[in-house]
Design a protein around this motif. Structure first.
Motif, PDB file in Angstrom:
ATOM      1  N   UNK A  71       0.894  -1.158   0.182  1.00 54.42           N
ATOM      2  CA  UNK A  71       0.036   0.024   0.089  1.00 54.42           C
ATOM      3  C   UNK A  71       0.991   1.299  -0.052  1.00 54.42           C
ATOM      4  N   UNK A  72       0.914   2.149  -1.135  1.00 55.69           N
ATOM      5  CA  UNK A  72       1.433   3.374  -1.116  1.00 55.69           C
ATOM      6  C   UNK A  72       0.551   4.290  -0.383  1.00 55.69           C
ATOM      7  N   UNK A  73       0.849   4.722   0.802  1.00 57.41           N
ATOM      8  CA  UNK A  73       0.196   6.048   1.598  1.00 57.41           C
ATOM      9  C   UNK A  73       1.259   7.015   1.943  1.00 57.41           C
ATOM     10  N   UNK A  74       2.064   6.907   1.454  1.00 62.46           N
ATOM     11  CA  UNK A  74       3.279   8.201   1.506  1.00 62.46           C
ATOM     12  C   UNK A  74       2.760   9.454   1.049  1.00 62.46           C
ATOM     13  N   UNK A  75       3.327  10.440   1.500  1.00 61.78           N
ATOM     14  CA  UNK A  75       2.948  11.830   0.848  1.00 61.78           C
ATOM     15  C   UNK A  75       4.051  12.670   1.509  1.00 61.78           C
TER      16      UNK A  75
END
Length: 218
Positions: A71-75
């Motif tokens: 899951x890519x949840x970086x920002x």
């Protein structure tokens, strides 16, 4: 399932980690700073210290091997400038997707943004952000080796989640609590029938599980 989350110390990621750990999944969160590790452990996740702005594809793939989903949840965050929109919201997302392919992790979720568009025009920081998110989404869509789902929440709030959402290809503008975004991600990661879908998310009237099953065709 074993699930690896990029941006593991983010507000949505910490909520997601708690949900996944509570239901018995094995969760790892990728973080930039070692001092964030205790917050992940408290959420039930294994902290993995790795800077996605400087790591190689192979270094990230090594952390992903054996996972059932990524899951890519970086920002880059609201206080960051335009340059980090490109290095985090775009480049790190592309790196994470490439690493998932290399590690053989098919199930891939990316937390995008409503209005994300690779062709979005403008020079303000938010314009750069929407363009970076759109370019990352377009790249993920191009990877046949991934069973991807792109989630595009509306305006994020810290209100308590109600578990009632609207999840569709196009919802129109609206807001949604981070609690409910995490709840939707927890359901989506388990629902490979949503692969190939780009979904917008705002608060609505459907219980989360019903909304996810509906877009999955169940």
């Amino acid at each position: 399932m074993r699930i690896v989350i990029a941006g593991g110390h983010g507000q949505i990621a910490l909520r997601l980690e708690r949900l996944l750990a509570a239901r018995g999944d094995e969760v790892a969160g990728i973080i930039r700073k070692a001092e964030q590790a205790d917050d992940l452990r408290e959420a039930g996740a294994e902290p993995v210290v790795l800077d996605l702005e400087s790591a190689s594809v192979e270094e990230v793939a090594e952390r992903l091997r054996g996972a059932d989903a990524a899951v890519f949840a970086a920002g880059a965050g609201p206080g960051s400038g335009a340059a980090r929109k490109d290095t985090v919201d775009k480049a790190a997302a592309i790196l994470f997707a490439d690493a998932a392919v290399r590690a053989g992790v098919r199930r891939f979720l990316i937390v995008s943004s409503m209005g994300a568009d690779a062709g979005h025009e403008g020079d303000e920081v938010f314009d750069v952000y929407l363009r970076a998110k759109g370019e990352a989404d377009a790249y993920v869509r191009s990877l046949d080796a991934l069973d991807w789902t792109i989630l595009r929440p509306g305006a994020l709030t810290d209100d308590a989640g109600k578990g009632l959402v609207r999840l569709e290809a196009h919802t129109g503008r609206g807001s949604v609590p981070r609690d409910d975004v995490a709840a939707v991600l927890a359901e989506l990661v388990d629902m490979p029938a949503t692969s190939g879908l780009t979904l917008e998310l705002i608060s609505g009237s459907a219980p989360v599980s019903v909304a996810v099953k509906s877009v999955a065709g169940n």
